[in-house]
Design a protein around this motif. Structure first.
Motif, PDB file in Angstrom:
ATOM      1  N   ALA A 124       0.828  -1.209   0.000  1.00  6.88           N
ATOM      2  CA  ALA A 124       0.000   0.000   0.000  1.00  6.88           C
ATOM      3  C   ALA A 124       0.863   1.259   0.000  1.00  6.88           C
ATOM      4  CB  ALA A 124      -0.927  -0.004   1.217  1.00  6.88           C
ATOM      5  N   LEU A 125       1.891   1.256   0.842  1.00  6.24           N
ATOM      6  CA  LEU A 125       2.810   2.391   0.864  1.00  6.24           C
ATOM      7  C   LEU A 125       3.546   2.522  -0.464  1.00  6.24           C
ATOM      8  CD1 LEU A 125       4.265   1.943   4.460  1.00  6.24           C
ATOM      9  CD2 LEU A 125       2.797   3.801   3.680  1.00  6.24           C
ATOM     10  N   ALA A 126       3.862   1.364  -1.078  1.00  6.35           N
ATOM     11  CA  ALA A 126       4.566   1.392  -2.356  1.00  6.35           C
ATOM     12  C   ALA A 126       3.729   2.033  -3.452  1.00  6.35           C
ATOM     13  CB  ALA A 126       4.964  -0.026  -2.762  1.00  6.35           C
ATOM     14  N   ILE A 127       2.403   1.866  -3.381  1.00  5.56           N
ATOM     15  CA  ILE A 127       1.540   2.466  -4.393  1.00  5.56           C
ATOM     16  C   ILE A 127       1.625   3.990  -4.325  1.00  5.56           C
ATOM     17  CG2 ILE A 127      -0.871   2.825  -5.063  1.00  5.56           C
ATOM     18  CD1 ILE A 127      -1.385  -0.093  -4.353  1.00  5.56           C
ATOM     19  N   VAL A 233      21.521  13.721 -20.101  1.00  5.42           N
ATOM     20  CA  VAL A 233      21.090  13.897 -18.713  1.00  5.42           C
ATOM     21  C   VAL A 233      19.630  13.493 -18.535  1.00  5.42           C
ATOM     22  CG1 VAL A 233      20.661  15.604 -16.905  1.00  5.42           C
ATOM     23  CG2 VAL A 233      22.823  15.638 -18.159  1.00  5.42           C
ATOM     24  N   GLY A 234      18.744  13.932 -19.441  1.00  5.64           N
ATOM     25  CA  GLY A 234      17.336  13.562 -19.353  1.00  5.64           C
ATOM     26  C   GLY A 234      17.136  12.059 -19.412  1.00  5.64           C
ATOM     27  N   ALA A 235      17.889  11.394 -20.292  1.00  4.78           N
ATOM     28  CA  ALA A 235      17.783   9.934 -20.405  1.00  4.78           C
ATOM     29  C   ALA A 235      18.267   9.250 -19.136  1.00  4.78           C
ATOM     30  CB  ALA A 235      18.592   9.449 -21.608  1.00  4.78           C
ATOM     31  N   LEU A 236      19.301   9.794 -18.507  1.00  7.08           N
ATOM     32  CA  LEU A 236      19.804   9.210 -17.260  1.00  7.08           C
ATOM     33  C   LEU A 236      18.776   9.354 -16.140  1.00  7.08           C
ATOM     34  CD1 LEU A 236      23.563  10.329 -17.244  1.00  7.08           C
ATOM     35  CD2 LEU A 236      22.612   8.092 -17.841  1.00  7.08           C
ATOM     36  N   ILE A 237      18.095  10.500 -16.087  1.00 13.02           N
ATOM     37  CA  ILE A 237      17.041  10.680 -15.084  1.00 13.02           C
ATOM     38  C   ILE A 237      15.930   9.655 -15.295  1.00 13.02           C
ATOM     39  CG2 ILE A 237      15.225  12.251 -14.286  1.00 13.02           C
ATOM     40  CD1 ILE A 237      17.124  14.574 -14.787  1.00 13.02           C
ATOM     41  N   MET A 238      15.574   9.405 -16.570  1.00 13.57           N
ATOM     42  CA  MET A 238      14.536   8.414 -16.858  1.00 13.57           C
ATOM     43  C   MET A 238      15.006   7.009 -16.475  1.00 13.57           C
ATOM     44  SD  MET A 238      12.531   7.672 -20.449  1.00 13.57           S
ATOM     45  CE  MET A 238      11.841   9.328 -20.429  1.00 13.57           C
ATOM     46  N   ALA A 239      16.266   6.679 -16.775  1.00 12.32           N
ATOM     47  CA  ALA A 239      16.796   5.361 -16.416  1.00 12.32           C
ATOM     48  C   ALA A 239      16.796   5.175 -14.901  1.00 12.32           C
ATOM     49  CB  ALA A 239      18.212   5.199 -16.971  1.00 12.32           C
ATOM     50  N   HIS A 240      17.151   6.230 -14.174  1.00 20.67           N
ATOM     51  CA  HIS A 240      17.095   6.170 -12.716  1.00 20.67           C
ATOM     52  C   HIS A 240      15.662   5.935 -12.251  1.00 20.67           C
ATOM     53  CE1 HIS A 240      16.473   8.094  -8.755  1.00 20.67           C
ATOM     54  NE2 HIS A 240      17.630   7.562  -8.459  1.00 20.67           N
ATOM     55  N   GLY A 241      14.697   6.600 -12.892  1.00 21.62           N
ATOM     56  CA  GLY A 241      13.304   6.425 -12.519  1.00 21.62           C
ATOM     57  C   GLY A 241      12.799   5.017 -12.783  1.00 21.62           C
ATOM     58  N   LEU A 242      13.231   4.404 -13.896  1.00 24.32           N
ATOM     59  CA  LEU A 242      12.849   3.017 -14.173  1.00 24.32           C
ATOM     60  C   LEU A 242      13.401   2.087 -13.101  1.00 24.32           C
ATOM     61  CD1 LEU A 242      13.375   2.889 -18.045  1.00 24.32           C
ATOM     62  CD2 LEU A 242      11.203   2.751 -16.828  1.00 24.32           C
ATOM     63  N   GLY A 243      14.644   2.313 -12.722  1.00 24.04           N
ATOM     64  CA  GLY A 243      15.213   1.534 -11.627  1.00 24.04           C
ATOM     65  C   GLY A 243      14.472   1.756 -10.328  1.00 24.04           C
ATOM     66  N   ALA A 244      14.012   3.003 -10.109  1.00 26.44           N
ATOM     67  CA  ALA A 244      13.264   3.321  -8.891  1.00 26.44           C
ATOM     68  C   ALA A 244      11.953   2.543  -8.829  1.00 26.44           C
ATOM     69  CB  ALA A 244      12.994   4.820  -8.821  1.00 26.44           C
ATOM     70  N   LEU A 245      11.267   2.434  -9.963  1.00 26.49           N
ATOM     71  CA  LEU A 245      10.024   1.669  -9.987  1.00 26.49           C
ATOM     72  C   LEU A 245      10.272   0.203  -9.636  1.00 26.49           C
ATOM     73  CD1 LEU A 245       8.124   2.998 -13.138  1.00 26.49           C
ATOM     74  CD2 LEU A 245       7.456   3.232 -10.752  1.00 26.49           C
ATOM     75  N   ILE A 246      11.318  -0.370 -10.218  1.00 26.59           N
ATOM     76  CA  ILE A 246      11.667  -1.767  -9.924  1.00 26.59           C
ATOM     77  C   ILE A 246      11.992  -1.926  -8.444  1.00 26.59           C
ATOM     78  CG2 ILE A 246      13.316  -3.622 -10.388  1.00 26.59           C
ATOM     79  CD1 ILE A 246      13.631  -2.407 -13.218  1.00 26.59           C
ATOM     80  N   GLY A 247      12.810  -1.026  -7.927  1.00 29.29           N
ATOM     81  CA  GLY A 247      13.222  -1.117  -6.533  1.00 29.29           C
ATOM     82  C   GLY A 247      12.078  -0.902  -5.569  1.00 29.29           C
ATOM     83  N   LEU A 248      11.212   0.053  -5.887  1.00 25.76           N
ATOM     84  CA  LEU A 248      10.105   0.364  -4.993  1.00 25.76           C
ATOM     85  C   LEU A 248       9.138  -0.810  -4.890  1.00 25.76           C
ATOM     86  CD1 LEU A 248       8.775   2.591  -3.277  1.00 25.76           C
ATOM     87  CD2 LEU A 248       7.564   3.310  -5.332  1.00 25.76           C
ATOM     88  N   ARG A 257       7.249 -10.095   2.562  1.00 23.48           N
ATOM     89  CA  ARG A 257       7.576 -11.514   2.706  1.00 23.48           C
ATOM     90  C   ARG A 257       8.614 -11.772   3.789  1.00 23.48           C
ATOM     91  NH1 ARG A 257       8.997 -15.776  -2.196  1.00 23.48           N
ATOM     92  NH2 ARG A 257       9.270 -17.602  -0.850  1.00 23.48           N
ATOM     93  N   TYR A 258       9.654 -10.932   3.844  1.00 23.67           N
ATOM     94  CA  TYR A 258      10.771 -11.203   4.752  1.00 23.67           C
ATOM     95  C   TYR A 258      10.892 -10.204   5.904  1.00 23.67           C
ATOM     96  CZ  TYR A 258      12.272 -14.190   0.876  1.00 23.67           C
ATOM     97  OH  TYR A 258      12.314 -15.137  -0.113  1.00 23.67           O
ATOM     98  N   GLY A 259      10.120  -9.155   5.907  1.00 20.63           N
ATOM     99  CA  GLY A 259      10.264  -8.134   6.928  1.00 20.63           C
ATOM    100  C   GLY A 259      11.179  -7.022   6.463  1.00 20.63           C
ATOM    101  N   SER A 260      11.182  -5.933   7.199  1.00 16.15           N
ATOM    102  CA  SER A 260      11.916  -4.741   6.761  1.00 16.15           C
ATOM    103  C   SER A 260      13.419  -4.815   6.989  1.00 16.15           C
ATOM    104  CB  SER A 260      11.360  -3.511   7.476  1.00 16.15           C
ATOM    105  OG  SER A 260      11.431  -3.669   8.886  1.00 16.15           O
ATOM    106  N   ARG A 261      13.874  -5.518   8.035  1.00 15.58           N
ATOM    107  CA  ARG A 261      15.291  -5.470   8.406  1.00 15.58           C
ATOM    108  C   ARG A 261      16.225  -5.959   7.299  1.00 15.58           C
ATOM    109  NH1 ARG A 261      19.383  -8.476  10.856  1.00 15.58           N
ATOM    110  NH2 ARG A 261      20.689  -7.277  12.307  1.00 15.58           N
ATOM    111  N   PRO A 262      16.054  -7.183   6.752  1.00 16.41           N
ATOM    112  CA  PRO A 262      16.994  -7.632   5.716  1.00 16.41           C
ATOM    113  C   PRO A 262      16.931  -6.788   4.453  1.00 16.41           C
ATOM    114  CG  PRO A 262      15.176  -9.179   5.933  1.00 16.41           C
ATOM    115  CD  PRO A 262      15.064  -8.229   7.082  1.00 16.41           C
ATOM    116  N   VAL A 263      15.732  -6.332   4.080  1.00 17.16           N
ATOM    117  CA  VAL A 263      15.607  -5.506   2.881  1.00 17.16           C
ATOM    118  C   VAL A 263      16.292  -4.164   3.093  1.00 17.16           C
ATOM    119  CG1 VAL A 263      13.982  -4.433   1.276  1.00 17.16           C
ATOM    120  CG2 VAL A 263      13.439  -6.639   2.311  1.00 17.16           C
ATOM    121  N   LEU A 303      13.258   2.735   0.683  1.00 15.80           N
ATOM    122  CA  LEU A 303      12.209   3.593   1.226  1.00 15.80           C
ATOM    123  C   LEU A 303      11.013   2.829   1.803  1.00 15.80           C
ATOM    124  CD1 LEU A 303      12.283   6.550  -1.319  1.00 15.80           C
ATOM    125  CD2 LEU A 303      13.156   6.505   1.018  1.00 15.80           C
ATOM    126  N   PRO A 304      10.389   1.885   1.072  1.00 19.61           N
ATOM    127  CA  PRO A 304       9.280   1.160   1.707  1.00 19.61           C
ATOM    128  C   PRO A 304       9.729   0.328   2.895  1.00 19.61           C
ATOM    129  CG  PRO A 304       9.822   0.185  -0.420  1.00 19.61           C
ATOM    130  CD  PRO A 304      10.571   1.478  -0.323  1.00 19.61           C
TER     131      PRO A 304
END
Length: 391
Positions: A124-127, A233-248, A257-263, A303-304
């Motif tokens: 929910a927080l990730a959304i 630079v604009g493309a790098l910002i977009m690439a960072h954002g794509l990685g952010a979506l995956i990570g989030l 699944r595993y709790g917050s500590r290991p993540v 962050l989550p």
């Protein structure tokens, strides 16, 4: 939840857009790039320090009314920023924007978390946070593209239009619900008396200081890199954002699944190692793209996990206050990152930012290890509740 996330998208675009238009904005307002970076500092400090005071002073019981007020004011403030005729006017606009974003995002996160069971809070927080990360994928690049068609001022008009749509969405879809008790500033700050809470906030501050130190000045860092150049630079910002979506999203699933500590510990450790690799990665365009994608994945997976760790052992009624404090810590870290980064550029040059960013990231790992060396004791959780009741 999607409407709440769209409002967060507007707040994220409003915040991160400055990094994409930093150079033309600085030239038009006749300030240095490092000085223009202080607009990010002003926004972030207002979010961190001003929002808790404003939300307390308003004394509004209805979360829906506060959400509407915050996102509605964002429309007018961004139009004001688009018309800024001096650095001081822009500074006022950025401070005001930080205050209203600081009202909206924690309330939206708390509303999303209240809609689901404890085992789905991470998602929910990730959304809601996903709206902010999507801003780096779509909002900021589109804003930069709009500014390229005319001027950087039109980028803020674009944010104002998006905020207007979000206002309509909140008005039409978010139910009024029941009123909530007015919370005093003393009640909001009561959890800070407990070591696990302020240690958690220190992890957030140092982690965001490291990340925003690089993100705010991604233009100066890579514009002069022979293998990259300003055109990417604009493309790098977009690439960072794509990685952010995956990570989030991936981080939120792992948290559930595993709790917050290991993540949390895993993502912060990889974040530190990746920042240390930045000057080597900048030697080629391919490795630079790999760096920014990995940076987005591990930087946002943190962050989550961090938000979940702040409310994992708290009673549901404490979640809004803890998330609000954590949101303030996030933007306090952003303020430190942009301010320290600007000072480093002035004294040493953009090529030395990675050393300071890596140092703050390593400090966040250390603080997280200290905080998680043992689980929170039941009496610690009870004492937080007792402090709020007594306040």
């Amino acid at each position: 939840m999607l409407v709440l996330a769209f409002g967060a998208f507007c707040a994220g675009t409003d915040n991160y857009l400055v990094a994409g238009v930093l150079a033309p904005m600085a030239a038009d307002l006749e300030v240095s790039v490092a000085a223009a970076g202080l607009f990010v500092t002003g926004y972030s400090l207002a979010y961190a320090l001003g929002a808790p005071i404003v939300i307390t002073a308003l004394r509004v019981r209805s979360p829906r009314r506060l959400l509407l007020t915050a996102i509605g004011l964002s429309v007018a403030i961004n139009l004001f920023a688009a018309a800024a005729w001096s650095p001081w006017v822009m500074a006022i606009a950025r401070i005001a924007a930080g205050c209203v974003a600081g009202l909206y995002v924690p309330l939206a996160g708390a509303a999303a978390a209240s809609m689901v069971g404890a085992d789905r809070r991470g998602r929910a927080l990730a959304i809601v946070l996903g709206g902010i990360s999507i801003a780096t994928v779509a909002g900021v690049p589109i804003g930069v593209w709009v500014s390229g068609l005319s001027s950087w001022r039109m980028a803020f008009v674009f944010v104002a239009v998006m905020a207007l749509l979000a206002t309509v969405g909140v008005a039409l879809t978010v139910p009024a619900g029941g009123g909530t008790p007015v919370v005093s500033l003393r009640q909001r700050l009561a959890p800070l008396r407990h070591t696990p809470v302020w240690l958690g906030l220190a992890v957030t501050i140092t982690g965001l200081t490291a990340g925003l130190m690089i993100f705010t000045y991604v233009g100066p860092i890579y514009a002069d890199a022979p293998a990259v150049g300003a055109g990417y630079v604009g493309a790098l910002i977009m690439a960072h954002g794509l990685g952010a979506l995956i990570g989030l999203w991936g981080g939120s699933l792992l948290v559930d699944r595993y709790g917050s500590r290991p993540v949390l510990l895993g993502s912060l450790t990889l974040f530190t190692v990746n920042l240390a690799w930045q000057p080597i990665a900048a030697h080629t365009l391919v490795t630079t793209v790999v760096f920014v994608v990995v940076w987005g994945v591990v930087g946002w997976a943190f962050l989550p996990a961090q938000q979940h760790s702040m409310i994992a052992t708290a009673d549901p009624e404490q979640a809004p206050m803890l998330l609000s404090l954590n949101g303030s810590a996030m933007y306090l870290g952003a303020a430190f990152g942009s301010a320290i980064g600007g000072a480093v550029i002035v004294v040493l040059g953009a090529g030395h930012l990675w050393m300071f960013a890596t140092g703050f990231a390593a400090l966040s790992v250390t603080l997280s290890l200290i905080r998680h060396r043992r689980p929170a004791r039941p009496q610690d959780r009870r004492s937080v509740d007792e402090d709020v009741v007594s306040a």
